[in-house]
Structure formats: C-alpha cells, structure tokens
Design a protein around this motif. Structure first.
Motif, PDB file in Angstrom:
ATOM      1  N   TYR A  37     -15.132   6.315  -7.315  1.00 29.76           N
ATOM      2  CA  TYR A  37     -13.848   6.755  -6.788  1.00 29.76           C
ATOM      3  C   TYR A  37     -14.045   7.858  -5.753  1.00 29.76           C
ATOM      4  CZ  TYR A  37     -12.546   4.486 -11.152  1.00 29.76           C
ATOM      5  OH  TYR A  37     -12.426   3.593 -12.186  1.00 29.76           O
ATOM      6  N   THR A  38     -13.312   7.746  -4.643  1.00 25.35           N
ATOM      7  CA  THR A  38     -13.329   8.756  -3.594  1.00 25.35           C
ATOM      8  C   THR A  38     -11.903   8.991  -3.119  1.00 25.35           C
ATOM      9  OG1 THR A  38     -15.524   8.071  -2.846  1.00 25.35           O
ATOM     10  CG2 THR A  38     -14.228   9.400  -1.339  1.00 25.35           C
ATOM     11  N   LEU A  39     -11.505  10.254  -3.044  1.00 24.90           N
ATOM     12  CA  LEU A  39     -10.180  10.628  -2.558  1.00 24.90           C
ATOM     13  C   LEU A  39     -10.336  11.512  -1.340  1.00 24.90           C
ATOM     14  CD1 LEU A  39      -7.072  10.814  -2.915  1.00 24.90           C
ATOM     15  CD2 LEU A  39      -7.488  12.860  -4.319  1.00 24.90           C
ATOM     16  N   GLY A  40      -9.638  11.177  -0.265  1.00 25.27           N
ATOM     17  CA  GLY A  40      -9.683  11.971   0.947  1.00 25.27           C
ATOM     18  C   GLY A  40      -8.289  12.341   1.420  1.00 25.27           C
ATOM     19  N   VAL A  41      -8.096  13.589   1.801  1.00 31.68           N
ATOM     20  CA  VAL A  41      -6.820  14.042   2.358  1.00 31.68           C
ATOM     21  C   VAL A  41      -7.115  14.823   3.638  1.00 31.68           C
ATOM     22  CG1 VAL A  41      -5.608  14.115   0.153  1.00 31.68           C
ATOM     23  CG2 VAL A  41      -6.858  16.130   0.944  1.00 31.68           C
ATOM     24  N   VAL A  47      -4.165  -1.551   3.182  1.00 33.88           N
ATOM     25  CA  VAL A  47      -5.024  -1.942   2.056  1.00 33.88           C
ATOM     26  C   VAL A  47      -6.135  -2.805   2.592  1.00 33.88           C
ATOM     27  CG1 VAL A  47      -5.157  -3.133  -0.160  1.00 33.88           C
ATOM     28  CG2 VAL A  47      -3.074  -1.894   0.447  1.00 33.88           C
ATOM     29  N   ARG A  48      -7.370  -2.535   2.164  1.00 35.48           N
ATOM     30  CA  ARG A  48      -8.504  -3.316   2.656  1.00 35.48           C
ATOM     31  C   ARG A  48      -9.504  -3.526   1.527  1.00 35.48           C
ATOM     32  NH1 ARG A  48     -11.274  -0.992   7.817  1.00 35.48           N
ATOM     33  NH2 ARG A  48     -12.015   0.603   6.367  1.00 35.48           N
ATOM     34  N   LEU A  49     -10.019  -4.726   1.475  1.00 33.26           N
ATOM     35  CA  LEU A  49     -11.073  -5.071   0.531  1.00 33.26           C
ATOM     36  C   LEU A  49     -12.371  -5.212   1.309  1.00 33.26           C
ATOM     37  CD1 LEU A  49     -11.354  -5.643  -2.512  1.00 33.26           C
ATOM     38  CD2 LEU A  49     -11.192  -8.073  -1.991  1.00 33.26           C
ATOM     39  N   ALA A  87      -6.410   8.916   1.534  1.00 33.14           N
ATOM     40  CA  ALA A  87      -7.194   7.692   1.382  1.00 33.14           C
ATOM     41  C   ALA A  87      -7.838   7.685   0.003  1.00 33.14           C
ATOM     42  CB  ALA A  87      -8.273   7.609   2.464  1.00 33.14           C
ATOM     43  N   TYR A  88      -7.863   6.519  -0.632  1.00 33.34           N
ATOM     44  CA  TYR A  88      -8.424   6.392  -1.973  1.00 33.34           C
ATOM     45  C   TYR A  88      -9.311   5.158  -2.013  1.00 33.34           C
ATOM     46  CZ  TYR A  88      -8.533   6.708  -7.099  1.00 33.34           C
ATOM     47  OH  TYR A  88      -8.927   6.856  -8.396  1.00 33.34           O
ATOM     48  N   TYR A  89     -10.574   5.354  -2.353  1.00 34.15           N
ATOM     49  CA  TYR A  89     -11.539   4.266  -2.416  1.00 34.15           C
ATOM     50  C   TYR A  89     -11.908   4.026  -3.881  1.00 34.15           C
ATOM     51  CZ  TYR A  89     -12.262   5.155   2.585  1.00 34.15           C
ATOM     52  OH  TYR A  89     -12.088   5.335   3.940  1.00 34.15           O
ATOM     53  N   ILE A  90     -11.896   2.755  -4.285  1.00 33.54           N
ATOM     54  CA  ILE A  90     -12.151   2.392  -5.680  1.00 33.54           C
ATOM     55  C   ILE A  90     -13.195   1.286  -5.731  1.00 33.54           C
ATOM     56  CG2 ILE A  90     -11.056   1.771  -7.876  1.00 33.54           C
ATOM     57  CD1 ILE A  90      -8.337   2.257  -6.473  1.00 33.54           C
ATOM     58  N   LYS A  91     -14.080   1.375  -6.712  1.00 29.87           N
ATOM     59  CA  LYS A  91     -15.046   0.304  -6.977  1.00 29.87           C
ATOM     60  C   LYS A  91     -14.871  -0.181  -8.420  1.00 29.87           C
ATOM     61  CE  LYS A  91     -18.639   1.992  -3.813  1.00 29.87           C
ATOM     62  NZ  LYS A  91     -20.052   2.439  -3.707  1.00 29.87           N
ATOM     63  N   GLY A 104     -21.098  -3.745  -4.600  1.00 26.50           N
ATOM     64  CA  GLY A 104     -20.838  -3.716  -3.166  1.00 26.50           C
ATOM     65  C   GLY A 104     -19.402  -3.998  -2.793  1.00 26.50           C
ATOM     66  N   LEU A 105     -18.551  -4.369  -3.765  1.00 25.03           N
ATOM     67  CA  LEU A 105     -17.148  -4.672  -3.493  1.00 25.03           C
ATOM     68  C   LEU A 105     -16.313  -3.414  -3.719  1.00 25.03           C
ATOM     69  CD1 LEU A 105     -15.345  -7.062  -2.673  1.00 25.03           C
ATOM     70  CD2 LEU A 105     -14.936  -7.474  -5.108  1.00 25.03           C
ATOM     71  N   ARG A 106     -15.487  -3.068  -2.730  1.00 24.24           N
ATOM     72  CA  ARG A 106     -14.714  -1.836  -2.806  1.00 24.24           C
ATOM     73  C   ARG A 106     -13.302  -2.058  -2.290  1.00 24.24           C
ATOM     74  NH1 ARG A 106     -16.417   3.758   0.239  1.00 24.24           N
ATOM     75  NH2 ARG A 106     -16.088   2.461   2.088  1.00 24.24           N
ATOM     76  N   LEU A 107     -12.326  -1.483  -2.982  1.00 20.85           N
ATOM     77  CA  LEU A 107     -10.924  -1.529  -2.579  1.00 20.85           C
ATOM     78  C   LEU A 107     -10.570  -0.201  -1.912  1.00 20.85           C
ATOM     79  CD1 LEU A 107      -8.141  -2.986  -2.646  1.00 20.85           C
ATOM     80  CD2 LEU A 107      -7.741  -1.834  -4.846  1.00 20.85           C
ATOM     81  N   GLN A 108      -9.939  -0.279  -0.742  1.00 16.84           N
ATOM     82  CA  GLN A 108      -9.564   0.917   0.013  1.00 16.84           C
ATOM     83  C   GLN A 108      -8.048   0.952   0.195  1.00 16.84           C
ATOM     84  OE1 GLN A 108     -11.762   0.322   3.613  1.00 16.84           O
ATOM     85  NE2 GLN A 108     -13.687   1.035   2.748  1.00 16.84           N
TER      86      GLN A 108
END
Length: 228
Positions: free
Chosen positions: A166-170, A222-224, A190-194, A200-204
C-alpha cells in the motif's frame, strides 16, 4: 553513456505520486518537460558518486498553428543524492521555426526547475518549483506578435508507504500565468494497492481538483497496472 530516442529524462521538478492532477483553462501546469519527446539524444555521466549530470538534445519536426516546423531543444539536468536527500535542478530551451524559410513565425520556450525530496523511514516528503517563459512571433504575415507568457508552478508532496502493498500520496500546489493574471490552487490524493495473488499486479486510484477565480475542475482515475 549515450541514449537515443524517446528513452526517458531526468526530473527537474518534484512529482510525488502524481497519478491524477486536474487543470483549469488558462493555467498550464508547467513541469520542466517541454523539450523531451521523440528524436532525443541523452548524454549521462556521473561527475562524482553523488552527482549525476544529464544533457539532452532534441532535433525533429512537428506542426504548429498549421505550419510544418523544425524543432530544436536542449535540456541539462543535475541530480545530487546525499543519503536520504535528493536535490535536482535543470533548465531547458525549445524552439519551433517554419520549415519553409520564407514563412513567418517562431516559438521559443525557456524554462527552469528545481526540487528537493527527503526519505524519512516510510515517509517521503518534498517540493519543487518550475517556471517557463514562452516568446512567440506571429505565424501570419502582418499580424502583431502575441505577448510573452510566463507560467509558474510550485508543489509540495508527502508519500506514505505501508509495507510492500500500500502507498498513499497527497500533494498540493499553486500555478500562475502572468499575461492573463490567472492562477489556481490544486491538490491530489493517490492510493496504490497490491491486493492480488498475481505478483506485479497493482491497482491505482487517484483523485484531484483545481480551482481558480472563475473555474473549478475535479476528477478521478482508476488504473490497473501489471509489471513484469
């Protein structure tokens, strides 16, 4: 080393987790990336263990205001890395001129940028500023030249990493255009989830807004992403 083509350029402006940033009409978010594109050549060398220098050049063709143009550009950038702190700065010059020597018109962009970021455990914080001045000669014979335009952007950001998944960016910032005296403030998250079993698959997920005197814009994305 020498690189040719559209092979990536070193930053001279702070990005953070810049996944989606809204813009309003009349205020461009100049980020020090006017020169990079196709037909690039980069020379990269390390002046020391901590200092990297990149010199980029561009030579190609394009179309502007319905006129076929030649494109020339140069872009030097330095990056200094000191343990947990990174500092970058650079400049760029881009010129468009008609391929027909008898045609009118010319556009030049002279830009500068710089940033600093620091890693504090699982937190990365930073900020930067970038400014460009565009000078243009009329592309139509007999018409007056447009006024010069200067665009300025400043931004600060914080990124939080929670383990490997998990990554959170503001971030927040401001932008200004001097000719119209328009300005805007903007921000994003922005929030990145695996969360997937596939490596290697990540939801943004990202959302942003921008607001000026007469205009407001907001949106999301939203991007995969799959990296292999």
């Amino acid at each position: 080393n020498l690189q040719l083509g559209n092979c990536g350029d070193d930053d001279m402006f702070a990005w953070g987790e810049d996944f989606y940033v809204a813009e309003i009409d009349g205020v461009d978010l100049y980020d020090g990336g006017a020169v990079p594109g196709t037909n690039m050549g980069y020379v990269n060398f390390n002046a020391s263990d901590n200092l990297k220098v990149q010199f980029g050049t561009r030579l190609g063709s394009d179309s502007y205001e319905g006129v076929d143009t030649n494109v020339y550009g140069v872009r030097p950038v330095i990056t200094l890395t000191m343990d947990t702190i990174t500092v970058g700065a650079g400049a760029e010059y881009l010129m468009l001129s008609p391929q027909d020597s008898d045609a009118d018109g010319e556009l030049t962009n002279l830009g500068f940028g710089g940033y600093v970021s620091a890693e504090l455990g699982n937190i990365t914080a930073g900020g930067g500023v970038a400014m460009v001045t565009a000078e243009e000669k009329s592309w139509v014979a007999g018409e007056p030249d447009p006024e010069d335009e200067t665009y300025l952007q400043a931004r600060g950001f914080v990124t939080f990493a929670f383990g490997e998944k998990y990554t959170l960016g503001v971030a927040g910032g401001m932008a200004q255009e001097d000719k119209s005296e328009d300005d805007s403030v903007f921000g994003y998250v922005a929030y990145y989830i695996k969360p997937f079993m596939v490596e290697g698959l990540r939801l943004q997920l990202g959302a942003g807004f921008a607001s000026g005197e007469d205009d407001t814009a907001a949106g999301g994305m939203v991007r995969l992403e799959y990296s292999y």
